[in-house]
Design an enzyme around this catalytic site. Structure first.
Site, mmCIF file in Angstrom:
data_model
loop_
_atom_site.group_PDB
_atom_site.id
_atom_site.type_symbol
_atom_site.label_atom_id
_atom_site.label_comp_id
_atom_site.label_asym_id
_atom_site.label_seq_id
_atom_site.Cartn_x
_atom_site.Cartn_y
_atom_site.Cartn_z
ATOM 1 N N LEU A 39 0.760 -1.048 0.002
ATOM 2 C CA LEU A 39 -0.103 0.125 -0.056
ATOM 3 C C LEU A 39 0.744 1.182 -0.064
ATOM 4 C CD1 LEU A 39 -2.719 -0.989 2.807
ATOM 5 C CD2 LEU A 39 -3.114 -0.494 0.242
ATOM 6 N N ASP A 40 0.251 2.151 -0.537
ATOM 7 C CA ASP A 40 1.085 3.606 -0.588
ATOM 8 C C ASP A 40 1.266 3.984 0.812
ATOM 9 O OD1 ASP A 40 1.416 3.677 -3.213
ATOM 10 O OD2 ASP A 40 -0.434 4.432 -3.488
ATOM 11 N N PRO A 41 2.346 4.874 1.132
ATOM 12 C CA PRO A 41 2.333 5.416 2.539
ATOM 13 C C PRO A 41 1.131 6.358 2.866
ATOM 14 C CG PRO A 41 4.343 5.891 1.317
ATOM 15 C CD PRO A 41 3.412 5.379 0.432
ATOM 16 N N ALA A 43 -1.977 5.369 2.216
ATOM 17 C CA ALA A 43 -2.874 4.607 2.285
ATOM 18 C C ALA A 43 -3.106 3.908 3.618
ATOM 19 C CB ALA A 43 -2.953 3.739 1.052
#
Length: 297
Positions: A39-41, A43
């Site tokens: 997951l992106d930071p 998210a």
């Protein structure tokens, strides 16, 4: 030695998925931990980690469908298609106000079903051996090819109109490899006002859900899902006898291909241990992934 298992973690915002893996390694005292998709930071939400021998199961989890809750902001575009990026375009407030509910619904309908999606430039996709986000941050031109993905649900749960912006709270069910940031970008482009993602939370990966996940502060062996239990959730369970289990461990085929209803299944012995993942070969079954002997249930 820590036992094998699948670990569900609810990632908070502001840290990377690798940070979560590092915390899990420290908490469990092992380096052998992998993940089934990052997951992106920005998210939050569900990460599925494999611990020790259960890392072999991640192959069967990583491609599972996923569910996300997200907030899309229409009227502003960024270079990363999310709130962590730099603003690149801001639509005139009059143009945003002219976007009707019907136009939004039509734009979402066009992004539902099987679609060709160009991933976000700031993504982890490799181009010539380098991550796209590294190339983009170095100022290099990045051209990513469109890929076919399926968005089975793209539903607006709430809409808020403000001065020069429209916020949409949405729920998305999609195949693995779908970029929710790209959906926000493409919806904004289709409406002529730009758009980006301001919130993203992953709630499901296949049958695993974030409601049962541990926080990063509560990672422990007690949170591990036994390999047999996890494999049964992912691919379904197939009971095998003790002799059949031994044959599968030794690479032999066993009779009973008709017992398999799906493409693959988790072969589980009479003691509840996961032997491996089997597939049909004619009228027989063959193991395509074996767990090491001695791995817990």
């Amino acid at each position: 030695m820590v036992r094998a298992g699948i670990l569900l973690v609810d990632k908070p915002g502001g840290i990377t998925s690798h940070d979560v893996v590092s915390r899990a390694r420290r908490a469990l005292g092992t380096r052998k931990i992998g993940h089934a998709g990052t997951l992106d930071p920005m998210a939050t939400g569900l990460l599925v980690l494999g611990v020790e021998g259960a890392t072999r199961l991640l192959t069967y989890i990583v491609g599972a469908d996923k569910t996300y809750q997200a907030t899309i902001l229409l009227g502003v575009a960024t270079d990363s298609d999310d709130a962590d990026g730099v603003e690149t375009e801001r639509a005139d407030a009059t143009a945003v106000a002219a976007v009707t509910d019907e136009a939004i619904a039509a734009g979402i309908a066009a992004l539902t079903g099987e679609i060709e999606q160009v991933p976000s430039t700031v993504s982890a996709i490799k181009v010539g051996g380098r991550r796209a986000y590294d190339l983009a941050r170095a100022g290099e031109e990045v051209e990513l090819k469109a890929r076919r993905v399926t968005v089975s649900r793209f539903e607006v749960r709430a809409m808020r109109r403000g001065d020069g912006i429209i916020e949409l709270d949405v729920v998305v069910d999609c195949t693995s490899g779908t970029y929710i940031r790209a959906l926000a970008r493409d919806l904004g482009r289709a409406l002529g006002v730009g758009g980006h993602l301001t919130m993203l939370r992953r709630t499901h990966i296949g049958s695993f859900e974030v409601a049962t996940a541990a926080s990063v502060d509560d990672i422990s062996e007690d949170a591990l899902i036994e390999p047999a239990t996890a494999a049964a959730v992912v691919v379904g369970a197939l009971a095998v006898g003790a002799d059949e289990a031994q044959d599968l461990r030794h690479g032999k085929r066993i009779d009973g291909g008709g017992r398999l209803t799906g493409a693959v299944a988790a072969a589980i012995d009479p003691d509840g241990r996961l032997i491996g993942i089997v597939e049909r070969r004619g009228t027989q079954l063959k193991s395509v992934m074996n767990m090491a002997e001695g791995v817990a249930r």
